[in-house]
Design an enzyme around this catalytic site. Structure first.
Site, PDB file in Angstrom:
ATOM      1  N   ASN A 115       0.897  -0.852  -0.178  1.00 14.45           N
ATOM      2  CA  ASN A 115       0.075  -0.100   0.300  1.00 14.45           C
ATOM      3  C   ASN A 115       0.793   1.436   0.498  1.00 14.45           C
ATOM      4  O   ASN A 115       0.582   2.788  -0.657  1.00 14.45           O
ATOM      5  CB  ASN A 115      -1.272   0.367   1.216  1.00 14.45           C
ATOM      6  CG  ASN A 115      -0.162   0.429   2.440  1.00 14.45           C
ATOM      7  OD1 ASN A 115       0.785  -0.710   2.886  1.00 14.45           O
ATOM      8  ND2 ASN A 115      -0.698   0.883   2.994  1.00 14.45           N
ATOM      9  N   GLU A 152       3.751  -4.231  12.740  1.00 12.03           N
ATOM     10  CA  GLU A 152       2.604  -2.967  12.279  1.00 12.03           C
ATOM     11  C   GLU A 152       1.831  -3.797  11.416  1.00 12.03           C
ATOM     12  O   GLU A 152       1.784  -3.793  10.017  1.00 12.03           O
ATOM     13  CB  GLU A 152       3.350  -2.146  11.591  1.00 12.03           C
ATOM     14  CG  GLU A 152       3.165  -1.023  11.950  1.00 12.03           C
ATOM     15  CD  GLU A 152       1.671  -0.631  10.613  1.00 12.03           C
ATOM     16  OE1 GLU A 152       0.914  -0.958  11.047  1.00 12.03           O
ATOM     17  OE2 GLU A 152       1.734  -0.968   9.328  1.00 12.03           O
ATOM     18  N   CYS A 199      -3.304   1.484   6.749  1.00 12.37           N
ATOM     19  CA  CYS A 199      -3.889   0.814   7.978  1.00 12.37           C
ATOM     20  C   CYS A 199      -4.847   1.801   8.691  1.00 12.37           C
ATOM     21  O   CYS A 199      -5.418   1.077  10.192  1.00 12.37           O
ATOM     22  CB  CYS A 199      -2.614   0.602   8.692  1.00 12.37           C
ATOM     23  SG  CYS A 199      -1.760  -1.071   7.955  1.00 12.37           S
TER      24      CYS A 199
END
Length: 480
Positions: free
Chosen positions: A153, A248, A286
């Site tokens: 992403n 993460e 996220c």
């Protein structure tokens, strides 16, 4: 004719025996062909990284800082070229791709500065009689070579968040970019190759996902930095309990709008920020806004404004300057989002706008009355979909934020400083943003989550801490 991109093995160009294609999510056109390293070449890269550990750790700070400065400078010079590569391989609108390059420039600049000012700590030990004449110096040293596993992403900036801190502390790094988006990382390799970093101190290896377990298990790579899904992240951590693993992972970020955020200007600002950051990057962040939790006193007015501003998001060709929302990374991702929205609607949710798919693109979507048993109520959608929830008061709002398996970031729209501190204290997340959406991130701040959102922190100095350990030097017989 499309040129095959070579990879970077121990700092030099190399090519393997196989290759794969990278295609544009928007129209399926061929972006690049990428060479895949053989097992022998992967072994060579890992062996080189392990061998250079003591050499790289001993390099002077100015050398590492100069290399990082060079990368920042060259990224800035090549911004437009690299931004268009990001758009081509990832599908993110060009305006956001340029912003990603700018952030990566900042990451390398911060890493150069941190490399210069990481001085350690001195402490006198004669605070007790047994420590008379003793003085300690505490410095940090690399834990060893790092395996960095990056997602699709942010194919440049999240690579930067692994590579830059590793170079800053003198830790060799093997970088595995996402198979869907390896080209940006390979171009970063071109820039790294222009520096005088030691051979073996970095490699960029677009290995197949099937080969990742072997790298994860390799004892010569004692540190793993992974960004991606919680399922894969915790599988990695569970498989190597003695390694130092930072994760993460995902989130389902909430934006809370409280009763005191009630003027028309307040609600316009909140609705605009919510609409923008539920859909930027196609919702593939996220910390994209997924849940909007609004006090009943402002809910109806907010809903009207959010729907209006989501409808105003411009969709289409990501290379068009006017486009706000491009496609998802591939059609399968869009089909998954489509199926989750269909599940929510079948269980009682109402679609206020959006709710349709066109190939890899999914229309910016707003849902109301989302039932608790819908997939979207608990999982990370990773697409341009948000849901609206009505609550009564701050306590219920904060409880709704915490009613999640994830805890990455939350945004709280309030003017009350006491409420801001309460949010900081009570919300089970890694970061609280007051007066804005949860999607704000400065690249030097500690970034990461709690619960299923991961362990450890990104943010240059904080990642440097994760990649190193403290070692104490005690000097004896000193006249202090």
């Amino acid at each position: 004719m499309t040129t095959t991109h070579e990879f970077w093995l121990a700092g030099r160009r190399a090519s393997g025996e196989a290759e794969f294609e990278v295609r544009h999510p928007h129209d399926g056109s061929l972006v690049a062909k990428v060479s895949v390293p053989t097992d022998a070449q992967v072994e060579e890269a890992v062996a080189a990284a392990a061998a250079v550990v003591p050499v790289f750790a001993a390099t002077p700070a100015h050398q590492r800082a100069a290399a990082l400065d060079h990368v920042a400078k060259r990224l800035a010079e090549r911004t437009e070229e690299i931004a268009r590569l990001i758009t081509a391989e990832n599908g993110k609108p060009i305006k956001w791709a340029r912003g990603e390059v700018g952030r990566a420039v900042s990451v390398f600049r911060w890493a150069a500065e941190e490399a210069r000012r990481t001085n350690g700590e001195a402490m006198r030990l004669d605070t007790d009689p047994g420590g008379t004449g003793r003085y300690a110096i505490v410095r940090r040293f690399p834990r060893g070579a790092v395996l960095g596993i990056a997602p699709f992403n942010f194919p440049l900036n999240l690579v930067a968040h692994k590579v830059a801190p590793a170079i800053a502390v003198g830790a060799p790094i093997i970088l595995k970019p996402a198979p869907a988006t390896p080209v940006s990382a390979l171009v970063l390799g071109e820039i790294l190759a222009e520096t005088d970093l030691p051979a073996g101190s970095w490699s960029v290896l677009p290995v197949e996902n099937a080969k990742m377990p072997a790298l994860v298990q390799d004892k010569r790579l004692p540190v793993i930095s992974f960004t991606g899904s919680d399922k894969v992240g915790y599988q990695i951590m569970d498989s190597v309990p003695r390694k130092h693993v930072t994760l993460e992972l995902g989130g389902n970020a909430a934006a809370v709008v409280l009763a005191d955020w009630s003027s028309e200007a307040d609600l316009d600002w909140a609705a605009g920020r919510i609409a923008l950051f539920a859909n930027y990057q196609g919702g593939q962040s996220c910390i994209s806004v997924q849940r909007v939790i609004a006090d009943a006193s402002v809910y109806d007015r907010l809903v009207e404004k959010v729907v209006e501003k989501v409808k105003a998001q411009v969709t289409g060709d990501p290379s068009d300057e006017a486009t706000d929302v491009g496609p998802l990374v591939d059609e399968n991702a869009a089909k998954r989002v489509e199926s989750w929205v269909e599940d929510a609607v079948a269980k009682g949710a109402k679609v206020l706008t959006g709710g349709s798919r066109d190939g890899a693109a999914y229309a910016p979507t707003v849902l109301a009355e989302l039932p608790a048993d819908a997939i979207l109520a608990t999982a990370e959608v990773f697409g341009p979909v948000l849901s609206l929830h009505r609550v009564e008061g701050t306590e219920e709002a904060f409880a709704a934020v915490n009613d999640s398996a994830f805890g990455l970031q939350a945004g709280v729209f309030t003017h009350d400083v006491q409420t801001a501190f309460r949010a900081h204290r009570e919300l089970e997340v890694g970061g609280v943003v007051i007066g804005d959406a949860p999607s704000y991130r400065a690249d030097q701040m500690p970034y990461g989550g709690v619960k299923d959102s991961g362990v450890g922190r990104e943010g240059v100095r904080y990642a440097m801490d994760d990649f190193t350990f403290e070692k104490v030097l005690v000097l004896t017989g000193l006249d202090l």
